[in-house]
Every structure is written in structure tokens, then in C-alpha cells.
Design a protein around this motif. Structure first.
Motif, PDB file in Angstrom:
ATOM      1  N   VAL A 162     -12.271  20.203  33.255  1.00 28.19           N
ATOM      2  CA  VAL A 162     -11.141  20.076  31.987  1.00 28.19           C
ATOM      3  C   VAL A 162     -10.141  19.102  32.565  1.00 28.19           C
ATOM      4  CG1 VAL A 162      -9.525  21.193  30.384  1.00 28.19           C
ATOM      5  CG2 VAL A 162     -11.704  22.296  31.114  1.00 28.19           C
ATOM      6  N   THR A 163      -9.724  18.060  31.634  1.00 28.03           N
ATOM      7  CA  THR A 163      -8.837  17.364  32.027  1.00 28.03           C
ATOM      8  C   THR A 163      -7.938  17.014  30.737  1.00 28.03           C
ATOM      9  OG1 THR A 163      -8.010  15.295  33.062  1.00 28.03           O
ATOM     10  CG2 THR A 163      -9.878  15.050  31.661  1.00 28.03           C
ATOM     11  N   ASN A 164      -6.669  16.664  30.898  1.00 28.14           N
ATOM     12  CA  ASN A 164      -5.668  16.232  29.700  1.00 28.14           C
ATOM     13  C   ASN A 164      -5.270  14.811  29.788  1.00 28.14           C
ATOM     14  OD1 ASN A 164      -5.628  18.838  28.142  1.00 28.14           O
ATOM     15  ND2 ASN A 164      -4.861  19.513  29.822  1.00 28.14           N
ATOM     16  N   TYR A 165      -5.120  14.168  28.574  1.00 27.75           N
ATOM     17  CA  TYR A 165      -4.558  12.856  28.452  1.00 27.75           C
ATOM     18  C   TYR A 165      -3.687  12.851  26.989  1.00 27.75           C
ATOM     19  CZ  TYR A 165      -3.703   7.966  27.893  1.00 27.75           C
ATOM     20  OH  TYR A 165      -3.095   6.643  27.832  1.00 27.75           O
ATOM     21  N   LYS A 166      -2.419  12.940  27.307  1.00 30.86           N
ATOM     22  CA  LYS A 166      -1.532  13.115  26.195  1.00 30.86           C
ATOM     23  C   LYS A 166      -2.021  14.207  25.269  1.00 30.86           C
ATOM     24  CE  LYS A 166      -0.221   8.222  26.138  1.00 30.86           C
ATOM     25  NZ  LYS A 166       0.020   6.896  25.594  1.00 30.86           N
ATOM     26  N   ASP A 167      -2.148  14.145  23.939  1.00 28.99           N
ATOM     27  CA  ASP A 167      -2.620  15.010  23.259  1.00 28.99           C
ATOM     28  C   ASP A 167      -4.119  15.376  22.961  1.00 28.99           C
ATOM     29  OD1 ASP A 167      -3.284  12.728  21.755  1.00 28.99           O
ATOM     30  OD2 ASP A 167      -2.166  13.521  19.873  1.00 28.99           O
ATOM     31  N   ILE A 168      -4.928  15.016  24.091  1.00 27.60           N
ATOM     32  CA  ILE A 168      -6.274  15.023  23.991  1.00 27.60           C
ATOM     33  C   ILE A 168      -6.751  15.930  25.455  1.00 27.60           C
ATOM     34  CG2 ILE A 168      -8.611  13.869  24.039  1.00 27.60           C
ATOM     35  CD1 ILE A 168      -7.011  11.593  23.060  1.00 27.60           C
ATOM     36  N   THR A 169      -7.388  16.981  25.069  1.00 33.62           N
ATOM     37  CA  THR A 169      -8.089  17.804  26.074  1.00 33.62           C
ATOM     38  C   THR A 169      -9.704  17.422  26.077  1.00 33.62           C
ATOM     39  OG1 THR A 169      -6.555  19.571  25.602  1.00 33.62           O
ATOM     40  CG2 THR A 169      -8.421  20.142  27.060  1.00 33.62           C
ATOM     41  N   ILE A 170     -10.055  17.203  27.154  1.00 31.38           N
ATOM     42  CA  ILE A 170     -11.404  16.862  27.549  1.00 31.38           C
ATOM     43  C   ILE A 170     -12.263  17.886  28.443  1.00 31.38           C
ATOM     44  CG2 ILE A 170     -13.302  15.279  28.296  1.00 31.38           C
ATOM     45  CD1 ILE A 170     -10.996  12.957  27.747  1.00 31.38           C
ATOM     46  N   GLY A 171     -13.432  18.712  28.023  1.00 29.58           N
ATOM     47  CA  GLY A 171     -14.034  19.431  28.778  1.00 29.58           C
ATOM     48  C   GLY A 171     -15.668  18.943  29.054  1.00 29.58           C
ATOM     49  N   PHE A 211     -12.318   6.790  28.568  1.00 31.31           N
ATOM     50  CA  PHE A 211     -12.719   7.928  29.645  1.00 31.31           C
ATOM     51  C   PHE A 211     -14.293   7.683  29.797  1.00 31.31           C
ATOM     52  CE2 PHE A 211     -14.314  11.966  30.938  1.00 31.31           C
ATOM     53  CZ  PHE A 211     -13.308  12.637  31.688  1.00 31.31           C
ATOM     54  N   VAL A 212     -14.731   7.733  30.991  1.00 30.83           N
ATOM     55  CA  VAL A 212     -16.015   7.730  31.519  1.00 30.83           C
ATOM     56  C   VAL A 212     -16.541   8.729  32.257  1.00 30.83           C
ATOM     57  CG1 VAL A 212     -17.825   6.105  32.246  1.00 30.83           C
ATOM     58  CG2 VAL A 212     -16.064   5.114  31.134  1.00 30.83           C
ATOM     59  N   TRP A 213     -17.626   9.417  31.710  1.00 25.72           N
ATOM     60  CA  TRP A 213     -18.185  10.467  32.741  1.00 25.72           C
ATOM     61  C   TRP A 213     -19.696  10.212  32.979  1.00 25.72           C
ATOM     62  CZ3 TRP A 213     -20.360  15.675  30.597  1.00 25.72           C
ATOM     63  CH2 TRP A 213     -21.081  16.387  31.688  1.00 25.72           C
ATOM     64  N   LEU A 214     -19.889   9.861  34.356  1.00 28.69           N
ATOM     65  CA  LEU A 214     -21.223   9.518  34.687  1.00 28.69           C
ATOM     66  C   LEU A 214     -21.866  10.729  35.625  1.00 28.69           C
ATOM     67  CD1 LEU A 214     -20.294   5.890  36.403  1.00 28.69           C
ATOM     68  CD2 LEU A 214     -21.573   6.650  34.133  1.00 28.69           C
ATOM     69  N   GLY A 215     -22.733  11.470  34.885  1.00 33.25           N
ATOM     70  CA  GLY A 215     -23.302  12.625  35.120  1.00 33.25           C
ATOM     71  C   GLY A 215     -24.226  12.544  36.445  1.00 33.25           C
ATOM     72  N   ASP A 216     -24.437  11.356  36.895  1.00 32.34           N
ATOM     73  CA  ASP A 216     -25.382  11.256  38.063  1.00 32.34           C
ATOM     74  C   ASP A 216     -24.399  11.476  39.173  1.00 32.34           C
ATOM     75  OD1 ASP A 216     -24.523   8.763  37.314  1.00 32.34           O
ATOM     76  OD2 ASP A 216     -26.108   7.840  38.088  1.00 32.34           O
ATOM     77  N   VAL A 217     -23.009  11.031  38.802  1.00 31.32           N
ATOM     78  CA  VAL A 217     -22.108  10.918  40.010  1.00 31.32           C
ATOM     79  C   VAL A 217     -21.198  12.214  40.084  1.00 31.32           C
ATOM     80  CG1 VAL A 217     -19.765   9.936  40.743  1.00 31.32           C
ATOM     81  CG2 VAL A 217     -21.709   8.515  39.547  1.00 31.32           C
ATOM     82  N   ASP A 218     -20.908  12.748  38.849  1.00 33.63           N
ATOM     83  CA  ASP A 218     -20.244  14.244  38.874  1.00 33.63           C
ATOM     84  C   ASP A 218     -20.918  14.996  37.883  1.00 33.63           C
ATOM     85  OD1 ASP A 218     -18.084  13.728  40.472  1.00 33.63           O
ATOM     86  OD2 ASP A 218     -17.373  12.518  38.871  1.00 33.63           O
ATOM     87  N   LYS A 219     -21.901  16.062  38.492  1.00 41.77           N
ATOM     88  CA  LYS A 219     -22.813  16.715  37.514  1.00 41.77           C
ATOM     89  C   LYS A 219     -22.037  17.739  36.974  1.00 41.77           C
ATOM     90  CE  LYS A 219     -26.887  15.333  40.243  1.00 41.77           C
ATOM     91  NZ  LYS A 219     -27.738  15.820  41.079  1.00 41.77           N
ATOM     92  N   HIS A 220     -20.844  18.369  37.493  1.00 41.38           N
ATOM     93  CA  HIS A 220     -20.275  19.606  36.938  1.00 41.38           C
ATOM     94  C   HIS A 220     -21.180  20.742  36.604  1.00 41.38           C
ATOM     95  CE1 HIS A 220     -16.618  17.453  36.987  1.00 41.38           C
ATOM     96  NE2 HIS A 220     -17.188  16.322  36.107  1.00 41.38           N
ATOM     97  N   LEU A 221     -22.459  21.144  37.336  1.00 43.58           N
ATOM     98  CA  LEU A 221     -23.150  22.179  37.530  1.00 43.58           C
ATOM     99  C   LEU A 221     -22.336  23.460  37.625  1.00 43.58           C
ATOM    100  CD1 LEU A 221     -26.234  20.730  38.691  1.00 43.58           C
ATOM    101  CD2 LEU A 221     -25.956  21.070  36.627  1.00 43.58           C
ATOM    102  N   ASP A 222     -22.497  24.461  37.005  1.00 46.85           N
ATOM    103  CA  ASP A 222     -21.898  25.666  37.357  1.00 46.85           C
ATOM    104  C   ASP A 222     -20.282  25.803  37.163  1.00 46.85           C
ATOM    105  OD1 ASP A 222     -24.392  27.160  37.517  1.00 46.85           O
ATOM    106  OD2 ASP A 222     -24.459  26.176  39.586  1.00 46.85           O
ATOM    107  N   ALA A 223     -19.799  24.754  36.838  1.00 48.55           N
ATOM    108  CA  ALA A 223     -18.283  24.588  36.968  1.00 48.55           C
ATOM    109  C   ALA A 223     -17.496  23.608  35.772  1.00 48.55           C
ATOM    110  CB  ALA A 223     -17.756  24.261  38.229  1.00 48.55           C
ATOM    111  N   PRO A 224     -17.250  24.113  34.647  1.00 50.14           N
ATOM    112  CA  PRO A 224     -16.693  23.155  33.703  1.00 50.14           C
ATOM    113  C   PRO A 224     -15.661  22.513  34.242  1.00 50.14           C
ATOM    114  CG  PRO A 224     -17.024  25.412  32.907  1.00 50.14           C
ATOM    115  CD  PRO A 224     -17.405  25.396  34.263  1.00 50.14           C
TER     116      PRO A 224
END
Length: 62
Positions: free
Chosen positions: A21-30, A6-19
Motif C-alpha cells: 500500500v502506498t499513498n500519493y496526495k489524496d490517492i491510496t494505491i493497494g 504510477f507503474v506496477w510491473l508484476g514481473d519485477v515486484d510480485k507482491h505475493l502473500d503481502a499486499p
């Protein structure tokens, strides 16, 4: 052993003001880049990862 990535590139998806959340099997990523009313203007790279084989934890966004 199978490895997933799982890769998060902050310069592509900043997620400012809006968390995000995604799930993969038994893992939750915020992901949360920051709050613009507190001065954030770029991604601050905050991530939270929870794992629970029995689904006993949960992550909620308002």
C-alpha cells in the motif's frame, strides 16, 4: 495540468502473500499479486485505487 504516473510491473515486484500500500496526495494505491497457499505462483496483477479529497476512506492491511 500536471500528470503523475504510477507503474506496477508484476514481473519485477510480485507482491505475493503481502499486499503493498502506498499513498500519493489524496490517492491510496493497494497492490496484491495473489496468495501462494491458494496456488498463486506468479503475479496476478490485482490493484485497488481509492481517492478521497476529504480523507474519508482508508485502506488497511492486516
Amino acid at each position: 495540468m500536471k500528470i503523475s504516473q504510477f507503474v506496477w510491473l508484476g514481473d519485477v515486484d510480485k507482491h505475493l502473500d503481502a499486499p503493498f500500500v502506498t499513498n500519493y496526495k489524496d490517492i491510496t494505491i493497494g497492490l496484491y499479486g495473489g496468495n501462494t497457499s491458494s496456488g498463486a505462483n506468479k503475479n496476478e496483477d490485482g490493484a485497488l485505487i481509492w481517492r478521497s479529497e476529504d480523507n474519508s476512506c482508508e485502506f488497511r492491511c492486516p
